[in-house]
Motif scaffolding. Sequence first.
Motif, mmCIF file in Angstrom:
data_model
loop_
_atom_site.group_PDB
_atom_site.id
_atom_site.type_symbol
_atom_site.label_atom_id
_atom_site.label_comp_id
_atom_site.label_asym_id
_atom_site.label_seq_id
_atom_site.Cartn_x
_atom_site.Cartn_y
_atom_site.Cartn_z
ATOM 1 N N LYS A 66 4.403 -3.976 0.547
ATOM 2 C CA LYS A 66 4.264 -5.198 -0.254
ATOM 3 C C LYS A 66 3.867 -4.848 -1.683
ATOM 4 C CE LYS A 66 3.217 -8.794 3.106
ATOM 5 N NZ LYS A 66 2.133 -9.344 3.926
ATOM 6 N N HIS A 67 2.921 -3.929 -1.808
ATOM 7 C CA HIS A 67 2.458 -3.545 -3.140
ATOM 8 C C HIS A 67 3.613 -2.945 -3.954
ATOM 9 C CE1 HIS A 67 -0.575 -2.204 -6.098
ATOM 10 N NE2 HIS A 67 0.291 -1.213 -6.293
ATOM 11 N N ASP B 156 1.128 -3.293 3.922
ATOM 12 C CA ASP B 156 0.420 -3.490 2.651
ATOM 13 C C ASP B 156 0.988 -2.582 1.557
ATOM 14 O OD1 ASP B 156 -1.154 -5.427 3.732
ATOM 15 O OD2 ASP B 156 -3.060 -4.321 3.579
ATOM 16 N N LEU C 103 -6.703 1.198 1.136
ATOM 17 C CA LEU C 103 -5.967 0.683 2.294
ATOM 18 C C LEU C 103 -6.280 1.493 3.554
ATOM 19 C CD1 LEU C 103 -2.512 -0.197 0.661
ATOM 20 C CD2 LEU C 103 -4.349 -1.758 1.315
ATOM 21 N N TRP D 1 -7.653 -0.374 6.848
ATOM 22 C CA TRP D 1 -6.918 -0.419 8.133
ATOM 23 C C TRP D 1 -7.436 0.574 9.171
ATOM 24 C CZ3 TRP D 1 -4.174 -4.394 9.519
ATOM 25 C CH2 TRP D 1 -3.637 -5.197 8.502
#
Length: 267
Positions: free
Chosen positions: A77-78, A74, A258, A262
Motif C-alpha cells: 500500500k505504501h 502495508d 512495520l 506486525w
Amino acid sequence: MKKQYKWAKLGFTAVLSLGVLAACGTATDNDDDTATGSDENAETTKIVMGTSADYPPYESLDLETEEIIGFDIDIAKHITDELGYELEIQDMNFDSLIPALQNNRVDFVMAGMTPTEERKKNVDFSDAYYAANNYLVFQSDNEWTSVDELEGKNIGVQLGSIQEEAADELAELHGFEVNKLNRIPEIIQELNTGRIDAILMEDMVAEGYIESQNLKFFPVETDEETSNAIAFPKDSEYTEEFNEVLVDMIESGKIDELIEKWFYSEE
Ligand code: ARG
C-alpha cells in the motif's frame, strides 16, 4: 511482561477461514466513475498484486472486514500510494504465483517470497526487505531438538515453497516423509489432527501458531537464505521504481516500524 505476538489470534481464525479464502480480492472502490474533479490525470492506473493470503502476519484474511491484511500488504500500500497507483490484490495458492507473473496475470507478487536463484531464472526481484529463518514446529508432547530425531516421521510443508525443497533434501539425509499441501492453515490442521508430525515453516509465521495452538519448535538451518523480496515479471517496468521506494522505506526506518507493528507488538 510477556511478549505477545499480536496476530496470534489471527493465526487461529485463519484456520477457520479456509472456505472463504478463494478468489478474494480487495480492489479499492475508486473506479473511473467517481474520480474527483475533472482533472485528466485524476484517473489512476490500477496495479494488480498476487499473494497467498494464508501467511499471517505477512498476509491473511481479516474475517471482520473480509480484507487481506498484513506486513506485505502495508508495504504494498505504501509503495503504490507513493507511486500513485490503485492497488488491487488477488489471492491464490502460493505455487500459482510465479506462473501468474510469467503470464502477466499479476503485476507483482508479495507473499513473503524468497528470491532464490531458481526463481530468478523466471522472475525479477526487488532488494530483500526482511530476513527470515526456518523452524520445525510440532505438538508440545514431543521433546525433539534436532532433525536427526525425525526418522520415519511425516513432515508438512507448503507446496512450491523453499521449505518444500529444504524438507526434500533433509528427508534424504534423515529418513522422514514429506507431505506437501497448499495452504498453511490446512497444514496446521493436519498437525492438530495428528496426520503429520511436524511442519517446516518460516519463523515469524510459526511464532503465532506456536503461541495460539501451544506448539513447540526448534530452528532448522537450511542451505539457501530465507529472505523476503517483491517479485515482478522479467523486465517489468515497475521493478526499478518499486525498488526505489522500498529502499527508502528500509533506510528511513519505515520497514522497521512495520516489523514492530506486525511481528512484535505487545497486547
Ligand atoms: N519464503 C518461502 C518461499 O518463498 C515461503 C513463502 C510462503 N508464502 C505464503 N504467502 N504462503 O518459498
